[in-house]
Design a protein around this motif. Structure first.
Motif, PDB file in Angstrom:
ATOM      1  N   GLN A  52       0.156 -14.250  -2.332  1.00  0.00           N
ATOM      2  CA  GLN A  52       0.110 -14.328  -0.863  1.00  0.00           C
ATOM      3  C   GLN A  52       1.278 -13.599  -0.199  1.00  0.00           C
ATOM      4  OE1 GLN A  52      -0.421 -18.595  -0.347  1.00  0.00           O
ATOM      5  NE2 GLN A  52      -2.491 -18.230   0.419  1.00  0.00           N
ATOM      6  N   SER A  53       2.291 -13.269  -0.981  1.00  0.00           N
ATOM      7  CA  SER A  53       3.449 -12.591  -0.376  1.00  0.00           C
ATOM      8  C   SER A  53       3.182 -11.095  -0.176  1.00  0.00           C
ATOM      9  CB  SER A  53       4.685 -12.767  -1.261  1.00  0.00           C
ATOM     10  OG  SER A  53       4.572 -11.944  -2.407  1.00  0.00           O
ATOM     11  N   THR A  54       2.046 -10.601  -0.628  1.00  0.00           N
ATOM     12  CA  THR A  54       1.754  -9.189  -0.386  1.00  0.00           C
ATOM     13  C   THR A  54       1.521  -8.991   1.100  1.00  0.00           C
ATOM     14  OG1 THR A  54      -0.570  -9.615  -0.800  1.00  0.00           O
ATOM     15  CG2 THR A  54       0.677  -8.695  -2.612  1.00  0.00           C
ATOM     16  N   SER A  55       2.131  -7.939   1.611  1.00  0.00           N
ATOM     17  CA  SER A  55       1.947  -7.662   3.034  1.00  0.00           C
ATOM     18  C   SER A  55       0.559  -7.072   3.249  1.00  0.00           C
ATOM     19  CB  SER A  55       3.002  -6.676   3.505  1.00  0.00           C
ATOM     20  OG  SER A  55       2.920  -5.502   2.736  1.00  0.00           O
ATOM     21  N   HIS A  56       0.063  -7.240   4.454  1.00  0.00           N
ATOM     22  CA  HIS A  56      -1.245  -6.680   4.756  1.00  0.00           C
ATOM     23  C   HIS A  56      -1.153  -5.171   4.892  1.00  0.00           C
ATOM     24  CE1 HIS A  56      -4.005 -10.177   5.782  1.00  0.00           C
ATOM     25  NE2 HIS A  56      -2.947 -10.678   5.174  1.00  0.00           N
TER      26      HIS A  56
ATOM     27  N   THR B 101       0.263   8.304 -10.916  1.00  0.00           N
ATOM     28  CA  THR B 101      -0.493   7.885  -9.742  1.00  0.00           C
ATOM     29  C   THR B 101       0.426   7.309  -8.668  1.00  0.00           C
ATOM     30  OG1 THR B 101      -0.864   5.741 -10.779  1.00  0.00           O
ATOM     31  CG2 THR B 101      -2.624   7.372 -11.014  1.00  0.00           C
ATOM     32  N   GLU B 102       1.716   7.524  -8.876  1.00  0.00           N
ATOM     33  CA  GLU B 102       2.680   6.909  -7.973  1.00  0.00           C
ATOM     34  C   GLU B 102       2.477   7.313  -6.517  1.00  0.00           C
ATOM     35  OE1 GLU B 102       6.828   5.685  -9.996  1.00  0.00           O
ATOM     36  OE2 GLU B 102       6.836   7.489  -8.758  1.00  0.00           O
ATOM     37  N   ASP B 103       2.185   8.579  -6.303  1.00  0.00           N
ATOM     38  CA  ASP B 103       2.066   9.053  -4.930  1.00  0.00           C
ATOM     39  C   ASP B 103       0.802   8.533  -4.255  1.00  0.00           C
ATOM     40  OD1 ASP B 103       0.504  12.238  -5.350  1.00  0.00           O
ATOM     41  OD2 ASP B 103       0.665  10.600  -6.801  1.00  0.00           O
ATOM     42  N   LEU B 104      -0.066   7.887  -5.014  1.00  0.00           N
ATOM     43  CA  LEU B 104      -1.302   7.375  -4.442  1.00  0.00           C
ATOM     44  C   LEU B 104      -1.172   5.919  -4.024  1.00  0.00           C
ATOM     45  CD1 LEU B 104      -3.743   8.909  -7.058  1.00  0.00           C
ATOM     46  CD2 LEU B 104      -3.014   9.864  -4.876  1.00  0.00           C
ATOM     47  N   ASN B 105       0.004   5.358  -4.282  1.00  0.00           N
ATOM     48  CA  ASN B 105       0.229   3.960  -3.956  1.00  0.00           C
ATOM     49  C   ASN B 105       0.553   3.808  -2.468  1.00  0.00           C
ATOM     50  OD1 ASN B 105       2.336   1.677  -3.576  1.00  0.00           O
ATOM     51  ND2 ASN B 105       1.218   1.168  -5.446  1.00  0.00           N
ATOM     52  N   TYR B 106       0.029   2.734  -1.894  1.00  0.00           N
ATOM     53  CA  TYR B 106       0.214   2.497  -0.456  1.00  0.00           C
ATOM     54  C   TYR B 106       1.689   2.470  -0.056  1.00  0.00           C
ATOM     55  CZ  TYR B 106      -0.379   0.214   4.096  1.00  0.00           C
ATOM     56  OH  TYR B 106      -0.361  -0.094   5.422  1.00  0.00           O
ATOM     57  N   TYR B 107       2.493   1.766  -0.846  1.00  0.00           N
ATOM     58  CA  TYR B 107       3.891   1.550  -0.465  1.00  0.00           C
ATOM     59  C   TYR B 107       4.729   2.789  -0.701  1.00  0.00           C
ATOM     60  CZ  TYR B 107       1.973  -3.023  -0.276  1.00  0.00           C
ATOM     61  OH  TYR B 107       1.167  -4.056   0.037  1.00  0.00           O
ATOM     62  N   GLN B 123      11.668  -4.268  -1.580  1.00  0.00           N
ATOM     63  CA  GLN B 123      10.471  -4.946  -1.068  1.00  0.00           C
ATOM     64  C   GLN B 123       9.205  -4.184  -1.454  1.00  0.00           C
ATOM     65  OE1 GLN B 123      10.897  -5.877   3.176  1.00  0.00           O
ATOM     66  NE2 GLN B 123       8.672  -6.138   3.232  1.00  0.00           N
ATOM     67  N   TYR B 124       9.263  -2.861  -1.302  1.00  0.00           N
ATOM     68  CA  TYR B 124       8.104  -2.055  -1.652  1.00  0.00           C
ATOM     69  C   TYR B 124       7.817  -2.097  -3.148  1.00  0.00           C
ATOM     70  CZ  TYR B 124       7.575  -0.062   3.016  1.00  0.00           C
ATOM     71  OH  TYR B 124       7.346   0.106   4.355  1.00  0.00           O
ATOM     72  N   GLU B 125       8.895  -2.097  -3.919  1.00  0.00           N
ATOM     73  CA  GLU B 125       8.704  -2.168  -5.371  1.00  0.00           C
ATOM     74  C   GLU B 125       8.046  -3.482  -5.767  1.00  0.00           C
ATOM     75  OE1 GLU B 125      12.303   0.825  -6.739  1.00  0.00           O
ATOM     76  OE2 GLU B 125      12.570  -1.348  -6.973  1.00  0.00           O
ATOM     77  N   MET B 126       8.467  -4.520  -5.088  1.00  0.00           N
ATOM     78  CA  MET B 126       7.880  -5.851  -5.296  1.00  0.00           C
ATOM     79  C   MET B 126       6.381  -5.825  -4.962  1.00  0.00           C
ATOM     80  SD  MET B 126       8.599  -9.310  -5.540  1.00  0.00           S
ATOM     81  CE  MET B 126       7.808 -10.835  -5.074  1.00  0.00           C
ATOM     82  N   GLN B 127       6.051  -5.208  -3.819  1.00  0.00           N
ATOM     83  CA  GLN B 127       4.653  -5.125  -3.392  1.00  0.00           C
ATOM     84  C   GLN B 127       3.820  -4.326  -4.395  1.00  0.00           C
ATOM     85  OE1 GLN B 127       3.287  -6.566  -0.747  1.00  0.00           O
ATOM     86  NE2 GLN B 127       5.130  -7.399   0.179  1.00  0.00           N
ATOM     87  N   GLU B 128       4.390  -3.240  -4.880  1.00  0.00           N
ATOM     88  CA  GLU B 128       3.689  -2.421  -5.874  1.00  0.00           C
ATOM     89  C   GLU B 128       3.411  -3.212  -7.140  1.00  0.00           C
ATOM     90  OE1 GLU B 128       6.088   1.638  -5.018  1.00  0.00           O
ATOM     91  OE2 GLU B 128       4.930   1.592  -6.874  1.00  0.00           O
ATOM     92  N   TRP B 129       4.400  -3.967  -7.522  1.00  0.00           N
ATOM     93  CA  TRP B 129       4.279  -4.764  -8.742  1.00  0.00           C
ATOM     94  C   TRP B 129       3.145  -5.784  -8.600  1.00  0.00           C
ATOM     95  CZ3 TRP B 129       5.988 -10.091  -8.813  1.00  0.00           C
ATOM     96  CH2 TRP B 129       5.813 -10.704 -10.065  1.00  0.00           C
ATOM     97  N   ILE B 130       3.098  -6.473  -7.432  1.00  0.00           N
ATOM     98  CA  ILE B 130       2.026  -7.460  -7.221  1.00  0.00           C
ATOM     99  C   ILE B 130       0.666  -6.772  -7.255  1.00  0.00           C
ATOM    100  CG2 ILE B 130       1.064  -9.198  -5.661  1.00  0.00           C
ATOM    101  CD1 ILE B 130       3.931  -9.506  -4.515  1.00  0.00           C
ATOM    102  N   GLN B 131       0.602  -5.612  -6.585  1.00  0.00           N
ATOM    103  CA  GLN B 131      -0.666  -4.891  -6.564  1.00  0.00           C
ATOM    104  C   GLN B 131      -1.092  -4.517  -7.988  1.00  0.00           C
ATOM    105  OE1 GLN B 131      -3.004  -4.400  -4.356  1.00  0.00           O
ATOM    106  NE2 GLN B 131      -4.168  -3.272  -5.903  1.00  0.00           N
TER     107      GLN B 131
END
Ligand SMILES: [Zn+2]
Lengths: 215, 187
Positions: A52-56, B101-107, B123-131
């Motif tokens: 849930q911590s992923t940003s939209h 595929t790094e450049d194709l990532n949203y963050y 923060q972005y690295e964290m988001q990438e990891w979750i994705q």
């Protein structure tokens, strides 16, 4: 795994609040004595929190334009019909102006095609060369006179109203007009007058007849 | 909201193509989000989510006005995403060299546009990891998890989108959570 596998399913139901009060009490009791299940539940909670911590994410700025460009091309009549439905007044005005400008330009332009005309009864005469309607001395016009594209000279008597469109009214000292004298010379005021009466009709016509649905 | 959406749909059905842009604006972020979370790649996400709107437009006559438009639209987006995943080589992401595929990532795409402060980078690295972790889920669990935790939809709606009974949706969410837990527990 020391604890029964069915307990894991119970943990998920517990997270979803998808159990009876009794089941909930029993599981909570179990969690106090079973560190394995307690640990499992903590990990699940953490997992949910991480997800849930992923940003939209947001669609790229040109997204909508991209979709619209990929839509099947509409045929011209469809576009026209749609536009017409959305702008009935603009359309009516456009159609009206087209018709009107044609008639006005022929009406107002001097010279050919704008001969002097008179509506009314009586003993007047028309001097076409000078574009003047003359009510001679001693003559009496009983009703109204409407003169277009010319002047009027009243030396006699007019009992009704005189309307002069695109022309002037000359009242000789001996002449007499019992009714009102109106001169309509301003093209714009004339257009305004005609527009008002025309527009309501045209708009009514277009609103009243919806174009048929295409399939 | 529903009344506005229905009004727009009626206009589109009457032949007003431009009105469709309003529908796209209303739902583009959610549809894009579903596609991106399912595919984990911005280019594919854009392609699939735009395709979803295209399909919605051409099949608008088959949309039942008594049901929620978003449910119908999300269903199209989810199905297209799953189709896209199936067409990919199953081991594609395993063989792919790191960074390929790094450049194709949203963050990383956002990050590439501007100089970011250190905490943003983290923060972005964290988001990438979750994705990446979400992308590791089997697609049938992935869709259930995305719809539940990222789109905040009810089990009933998720069931309608995935064309599954609610009981099956529950099972998929449980299994998805379980799979993620095993990967994330030591983080
Ligand atoms: Zn236990």
């Amino acid at each position: 795994m020391a604890c029964e596998k069915t307990k894991i399913e119970q943990l998920h139901k517990y997270l979803d609040e998808d159990m009876t009060l009794l089941e909930k009490k029993q599981l909570e009791q179990h969690l106090k004595s079973c560190s394995e299940c307690e640990q499992h539940l903590r990990e699940l909670r953490k997992t949910i929190a991480i997800v849930q911590s992923t940003s939209h994410v947001e669609a790229p700025p040109d997204f909508t334009a991209g979709v619209m460009n990929r839509l099947p091309k509409q045929s011209k009549p469809d576009k026209w019909k749609t536009w017409m439905r959305k702008h009935p007044f603009v359309l009516a005005a456009a159609v009206f102006m087209l018709l009107f400008v044609t008639s006005v330009s022929s009406f107002w332009s001097g010279g050919t095609g704008s001969q002097i005309t008179v509506q009314g009864q009586g003993n007047f005469h028309i001097d076409e060369e000078r574009s003047v309607v003359v009510v001679p001395e001693g003559e009496t016009i009983e009703g109204n006179l409407i003169v277009r594209n010319g002047d009027i000279e009243v030396e006699g008597e007019v009992l009704g109203n005189i309307t002069v469109i695109n022309g002037d009214n000359y009242l000789a000292s001996a002449g007499h007009v019992a009714g009102e004298i109106n001169e309509v010379n301003q093209v714009l005021s004339w257009i305004w007058y005609e527009t008002k009466s025309f527009m309501s009709e045209v708009v009514n016509v277009f609103n009243g007849s919806d174009p048929p649905e295409e399939d | 909201m529903d009344a506005v959406v229905k009004k727009i749909i009626m206009e589109v059905k009457k032949g007003d193509q431009q009105a469709f842009a309003e529908l796209v604006d209303l739902y583009k972020d959610k549809v894009y989000q579903i596609s991106y979370r399912m595919l984990g790649n911005v280019h594919e996400a854009q392609d699939v989510s735009q395709e979803a709107f295209l399909r919605a437009y051409t099949n608008l006559d088959s949309y039942d006005m008594n049901r929620k438009f978003s449910t119908w639209l999300f269903r199209i987006a989810t199905n297209l995403s799953i189709d896209r995943i199936r067409k990919k080589k199953p081991d594609f992401h395993l063989d792919d060299p790191v960074g390929g595929t790094e450049d194709l990532n949203y963050y990383s795409q956002i990050a590439a546009d501007e100089e970011l402060p250190e905490d943003k980078v983290v923060q972005y690295e964290m988001q990438e990891w979750i994705q990446n972790e979400i992308s590791e889920l089997p697609p049938k669990y992935r869709s259930a998890i995305i719809l539940k935790y990222l789109e905040d939809l009810s089990l009933k709606e998720i069931g309608e989108i995935l064309n599954l009974p609610v009981a099956t949706v529950k099972t998929r969410i449980h299994r998805g959570r379980e799979a993620l837990r095993k990967r994330l527990r030591h983080s």
